[in-house]
Design an enzyme around this catalytic site. Structure first.
Site, short mmCIF file in Angstrom:
data_model
loop_
_atom_site.label_atom_id
_atom_site.label_comp_id
_atom_site.label_asym_id
_atom_site.label_seq_id
_atom_site.Cartn_x
_atom_site.Cartn_y
_atom_site.Cartn_z
N GLY A 125 30.12 39.53 15.95
CA GLY A 125 29.29 40.42 15.23
C GLY A 125 29.81 40.46 13.71
N GLU A 128 28.31 38.07 11.83
CA GLU A 128 26.99 38.54 11.58
C GLU A 128 26.80 39.47 10.58
OE1 GLU A 128 26.65 38.70 16.05
OE2 GLU A 128 24.87 37.62 15.49
N1 COA Z 1 36.20 44.13 21.19
C1 COA Z 1 37.09 45.19 21.81
N2 COA Z 1 38.30 45.24 21.45
C2 COA Z 1 38.73 44.29 20.54
C3 COA Z 1 38.19 43.14 20.13
C4 COA Z 1 36.67 43.31 20.56
N3 COA Z 1 35.89 42.22 19.88
N4 COA Z 1 38.72 42.59 19.23
C5 COA Z 1 39.89 43.07 19.22
N5 COA Z 1 39.93 44.16 20.03
C6 COA Z 1 41.08 44.95 20.46
C7 COA Z 1 42.04 44.35 21.45
O1 COA Z 1 41.52 44.68 22.86
C8 COA Z 1 43.28 45.23 21.03
O2 COA Z 1 43.10 46.62 21.82
P1 COA Z 1 44.32 46.98 22.77
O3 COA Z 1 45.58 47.19 21.61
O4 COA Z 1 44.03 48.46 23.28
O5 COA Z 1 44.65 46.17 23.82
C9 COA Z 1 43.35 45.42 19.58
O6 COA Z 1 42.01 45.23 19.32
C10 COA Z 1 44.07 44.41 18.94
O7 COA Z 1 43.65 43.13 19.43
P2 COA Z 1 44.60 42.17 19.86
O8 COA Z 1 43.90 41.10 20.54
O9 COA Z 1 45.95 42.67 20.43
O10 COA Z 1 44.92 41.28 18.28
P3 COA Z 1 45.63 39.88 18.16
O11 COA Z 1 45.84 39.60 17.03
O12 COA Z 1 46.41 39.37 19.48
O13 COA Z 1 44.13 38.91 18.28
C11 COA Z 1 41.84 38.38 17.96
C12 COA Z 1 42.93 38.99 17.30
C13 COA Z 1 40.82 38.60 17.08
C14 COA Z 1 42.13 36.70 18.21
C15 COA Z 1 41.49 38.67 19.36
O14 COA Z 1 41.51 40.15 19.33
C16 COA Z 1 40.27 38.39 19.97
O15 COA Z 1 39.83 37.48 20.52
N6 COA Z 1 39.24 39.32 19.82
C17 COA Z 1 37.73 39.18 20.29
C18 COA Z 1 36.88 38.27 19.42
C19 COA Z 1 35.59 38.00 19.85
O16 COA Z 1 35.61 37.26 21.04
N7 COA Z 1 34.43 38.29 18.98
C20 COA Z 1 33.29 38.25 19.45
C21 COA Z 1 32.77 39.43 20.47
S1 COA Z 1 31.07 38.93 20.88
#
Ligand code: COA
Length: 272
Positions: A125, A128
Site C-alpha cells: 500500500g 500504491e
Molecule cells: N503492517 C503492520 N505492521 C507492520 C507492517 C505492516 N505492513 N510493517 C511493519 N510493521 C510493524 C512490525 O510488525 C513491527 O511492529 P512491532 O515492533 O510491534 O513488532 C514494526 O512495524 C517495525 O517493523 P520490523 O518488521 O520490526 O522492522 P524491520 O526493519 O525488521 O523490517 C520490513 C522492515 C518492512 C522489511 C518488515 O516490517 C516487513 O516486511 N513489513 C511488511 C511489508 C509488507 O509486506 N507490506 C505489504 C503489506 S500488504
C-alpha cells in the site's frame, strides 16, 4: 520539519498536516513510525477525509503543492496493516480496498500537484500511495515493492492497475508475482521514481524547490494539465485530444491566461 508560517494544523490521530504559507506547501505525513506507517483502516479514513476537505478549501488557500511523506527514520509507508488484514472478514476487506482506492483517486484528482517523497520502505500500500502522487522523489535507501502475494493477496489500492502503466507490463508482472524488492536505483531506471537524493533532508529541499518553480506559473493551467493527463490515461490519443482542445480553449477565459500572455508582451514577469 520547520513549522514556520503554518496557517493551520488540522488534528488527525495518524496524520500530520502542516500548511506553510511561506512555502505555499501542504506537508502531509503519515505518523505511525513505530509500525513503519502501516495503513490501517483509521489511517486510510483520515487520508480520505484530508483529501476531501482539502479539495474544497484549497483553491482559496494560496497553497501550490503537497509534499507527502512518512514520519520516522525507516519508512514512507510499509504497506497495509498486516495485523489488521489478518483478521479482516471479506466484507470489510472490500471496504478497506475501496477506501484505499478512493484515496489514490482523490490524489490523482486533487487540483494541486502532489509529490510523494519516499525514504526507506514503500511496500504494498505504500508503493500504491506513492503512485497516486503526480511524481515520486526518493532517497537512495528507498525500497519499493508489491509483496502482497507473499501474504496470499494482490495489491488492493490501485497497484494492480497503475504499476504496469508506470513501468510496463513485464516489469510490473515480474515484481507482483515475485514480491521482490525494487531498489531506489532500479526504481529510477524503471521510471517509477523521477529523482534520487542522498538523504531525506536533501529530498525535502528538492521537493520544496520544484514546488516553488511551479508556484511561479499559473495554478489554473497546472491543474488543467494534471486533469487532462489523468483523463487521457484511459483514452486513445484521438479521444484525449478532444479533452485537450476543450481544456486549452477553456483557459482562454481565465485571468491567469491574460496575465501570462500580457506579461510576456510587456516583457515583465507574470504575477500569478
Ligand atoms: N503492517 C503492520 N505492521 C507492520 C507492517 C505492516 N505492513 N510493517 C511493519 N510493521 C510493524 C512490525 O510488525 C513491527 O511492529 P512491532 O515492533 O510491534 O513488532 C514494526 O512495524 C517495525 O517493523 P520490523 O518488521 O520490526 O522492522 P524491520 O526493519 O525488521 O523490517 C520490513 C522492515 C518492512 C522489511 C518488515 O516490517 C516487513 O516486511 N513489513 C511488511 C511489508 C509488507 O509486506 N507490506 C505489504 C503489506 S500488504
Amino acid at each position: 520539519m520547520s513549522n514556520s508560517g503554518a496557517v493551520s494544523k488540522h488534528s488527525y490521530k495518524n496524520l500530520n498536516v502542516v500548511e506553510s504559507r511561506e512555502d505555499k506547501i501542504i506537508y502531509l505525513s503519515v505518523n505511525r513510525p513505530d509500525k513503519l506507517n502501516a495503513l490501517n483502516h483509521d489511517v486510510l479514513k483520515e487520508l480520505k477525509d484530508f483529501f476531501l476537505a482539502a479539495r474544497e478549501s484549497i483553491l482559496d488557500s494560496g497553497m501550490r503543492g503537497v509534499i507527502f511523506f512518512g514520519e520516522g527514520p525507516k519508512a514512507f509507508i510499509a504497506g497495509a496493516d498486516i495485523a489488521q488484514l489478518a483478521t479482516l472478514p471479506p466484507e470489510s476487506a472490500y471496504e478497506m480496498s475501496k477506501t484505499g482506492q478512493e484515496v489514490t483517486l482523490l490524489m490523482e484528482e486533487f487540483p494541486l500537484p502532489i509529490i510523494a517523497t519516499v525514504h526507506g520502505f514503500a511496500l504494498g500500500g505504500g508503493c500504491e500511495m506513492a503512485m497516486g502522487a503526480d511524481f515520486i522523489y526518493a532517497t537512495e535507501d528507498a525500497i519499493f515493492g508489491q509483496p502482497e502475494v507473499k501474504l496470499g493477496l494482490i495489491p488492493g489500492f490501485g497497484g494492480s492497475q497503475r504499476l504496469a502503466k508506470l513501468i510496463g507490463r513485464g516489469r510490473a508482472r515480474e515484481l507482483m508475482y515475485t514480491g521482490a524488492n525494487l531498489s531506489a536505483k532500479e526504481a529510477l531506471a524503471y521510471g517509477l521514481v523521477t529523482k534520487l537524493f542522498k538523504n531525506k533532508e536533501e529530498m525535502m529541499a528538492g521537493a520544496k524547490m520544484v514546488i516553488s518553480m511551479m508556484a511561479k506559473n499559473s495554478r489554473q493551467a497546472i491543474a488543467e494539465a494534471k486533469k487532462v493527463m489523468n483523463l487521457g490515461n484511459d483514452l486513445t490519443v484521438k479521444d484525449g485530444l478532444k479533452i485537450e482542445v476543450s481544456s486549452f480553449s477553456k483557459l482562454f477565459q481565465t485571468e491567469e491566461m491574460k496575465e501570462g500572455t500580457n506579461a510576456f508582451m510587456q516583457k515583465r514577469k507574470a504575477n500569478f
